[in-house]
Structure formats: C-alpha cells, structure tokens
Scaffold this active site. Structure first.
Site, PDB file in Angstrom:
ATOM      1  N   CYS A 134      39.992  36.603  45.592  1.00 54.19           N
ATOM      2  CA  CYS A 134      39.629  37.995  45.849  1.00 54.19           C
ATOM      3  C   CYS A 134      38.382  38.048  46.741  1.00 54.19           C
ATOM      4  O   CYS A 134      38.435  37.608  47.890  1.00 54.19           O
ATOM      5  CB  CYS A 134      39.442  38.713  44.517  1.00 54.19           C
ATOM      6  SG  CYS A 134      39.227  40.491  44.623  1.00 54.19           S
ATOM      7  N   HIS A 155      47.964  41.860  43.114  1.00 51.89           N
ATOM      8  CA  HIS A 155      46.630  41.319  43.347  1.00 51.89           C
ATOM      9  C   HIS A 155      46.190  40.496  42.137  1.00 51.89           C
ATOM     10  O   HIS A 155      46.608  40.746  41.010  1.00 51.89           O
ATOM     11  CB  HIS A 155      45.642  42.467  43.590  1.00 51.89           C
ATOM     12  CG  HIS A 155      44.335  42.032  44.154  1.00 51.89           C
ATOM     13  ND1 HIS A 155      44.209  41.551  45.444  1.00 51.89           N
ATOM     14  CD2 HIS A 155      43.093  41.976  43.616  1.00 51.89           C
ATOM     15  CE1 HIS A 155      42.953  41.235  45.670  1.00 51.89           C
ATOM     16  NE2 HIS A 155      42.261  41.482  44.575  1.00 51.89           N
ATOM     17  N   ASP A 213      50.801  43.463  46.457  1.00 54.62           N
ATOM     18  CA  ASP A 213      49.372  43.743  46.260  1.00 54.62           C
ATOM     19  C   ASP A 213      49.041  45.169  46.709  1.00 54.62           C
ATOM     20  O   ASP A 213      49.177  45.493  47.889  1.00 54.62           O
ATOM     21  CB  ASP A 213      48.547  42.737  47.074  1.00 54.62           C
ATOM     22  CG  ASP A 213      47.077  42.734  46.703  1.00 54.62           C
ATOM     23  OD1 ASP A 213      46.545  43.802  46.338  1.00 54.62           O
ATOM     24  OD2 ASP A 213      46.453  41.656  46.795  1.00 54.62           O
TER      25      ASP A 213
END
Length: 226
Positions: free
Chosen positions: A112, A191, A160
């Site tokens: 991330c 995600h 995502d």
C-alpha cells in the site's frame, strides 16, 4: 538525535546473517500483520527491518483493521511527508548494508503506502531488488520505471476500489516495455488482499498466490548465501 533508525525493529534469521530486506508499512503502522510478514521473511533467511514511517507525527502508530481504523489511519497518513518517508526508507537500506549481519544485498518490499515507497526507492537506485504491493501512486509515476535498474515485481488486485483496473493497465504497459520488471494482477482480489488481520480486505487465495510469487522472486533476485 532521534531518527528512523532509533530503535529500528530488526528480525534476524536463525543463522544470524543473510541478505537484507526493508519491509515498508501500510497506513496501519507497525502492527501484527507487518510483524508476521517480517517473521516469515526472517524464517526464510533474510535480515528484515521495518522502519516506522510515522515517527515524526504519530510515533508508535498502530490501528485496528476496520472502517474506523481505516479512517483514523487515513487521518494520520494525511500528515505524512512522502519525501521524508522515502528518505527514511533509503536510510534504512543503507543501514542494513553496513550491518555485520548482512550477507548479500538489500531489497525493499512494501504494501500500500509501502508499495509506493518501494517503487520510489527503486527509482532512486538504492535497493538490489524491489517488490511493490498495490502502491496507489505507482500508476501516476510509471514513467519513473525507466530509472529502475534492479529487478522489480508489482502486485495489484483487479477489484481494487482505490486503484482502478485502468490504472493497473498503465503499469502493465510500462512493465511490458521494461526488462527486469514483472507484474501480477489477482483479478479476484481488492486492495490490501495480503493483509490477513484485516477481514475487510484479506483474500486468502489471492494472498497465497501472490506470496508464492514474491518469495520465488526474492529467492531469484536476492539469493541466500550458499
């Protein structure tokens, strides 16, 4: 003087020596998930350091992995300076290279927020290899792939909500024209699908597939000493 290297958490392999890996955090901070990733990689023979990126503004930050935790972590990350964070990552890479425990090169692996910083660190020429999981700024900065000379592996989820599939396609196009780069898209995942302590994100099957690809890539590009 306080720095990211002050009280830097480091996991050592059983042998006490190995190639170095800088694992770069998500917005949730240094939590049980990151610690489990570090322990897994140390068990595979790597010397693993996890720099605390929010030490300037929210030292010791760690949040829950639910909607409230996401909101709180987004607020904390809004105060984060990416340039200073990149400097912290580069300092940690340099630090690992200097340690007696280092037996080989030093790679970066981020998730991330950390996935974006792993890509940026590779563009700076610091690591010997890089793995970037769902870095949200990567598609917009994919031109920087031309600067990267080390092997790099990208992971994204095809579902995502934060990184549209059309943005992932930009990375796919960049990778196709860049020797030494590879990309893997788990089309059924969203995600943060590798984060096993976040039920709202975790996709066990996609996580297992991606981790097999990651560890194989590391064995090839950051090999353990004979």
């Amino acid at each position: 003087m306080t720095s990211v290297l002050t009280d830097l958490p480091v996991w050592l392999p059983q042998s006490g020596r190995g190639p170095g890996l800088v694992v770069i955090q998500e917005i949730f901070g240094l939590d049980d998930y990151l610690r489990s990733v570090a322990a897994d990689l140390a068990g595979r023979g790597y010397v693993v350091a996890v720099p605390e990126l929010f030490w300037r503004t929210a030292p010791g930050w760690s949040s829950t992995h639910d909607e409230a935790g996401v909101a709180a972590s987004m607020a904390v990350s809004a105060e984060f300076d990416p340039a200073l964070g990149l400097s912290d990552v580069l300092d940690t890479v340099a630090h690992l290279r200097e340690q007696p425990s280092n037996a080989g090169g030093v790679g970066v692996l981020g998730f991330c927020l950390g996935g974006s910083l792993a890509f940026s660190a590779a563009a700076e020429g610091a690591p010997d290899t890089a793995v970037s999981f769902y870095g949200s700024t990567v598609p917009g900065q994919i031109a920087d792939l031309a600067k990267i000379t080390c092997p790099i592996q990208f992971h994204f989820g095809g579902q995502d909500p934060y990184i549209p599939r059309s943005d992932v396609a930009l990375v796919e196009a960049g990778v196709a024209a860049h020797p030494g780069a590879e990309i893997h898209v788990q089309e059924d995942a969203g995600h943060a699908f590798h984060n096993h302590v976040a039920p709202m994100f975790h996709h066990p099957e996609a996580a297992a597939r991606a981790w097999d690809l990651t560890t194989a890539f590391l064995r090839q590009t950051l090999p353990l000493s004979a």
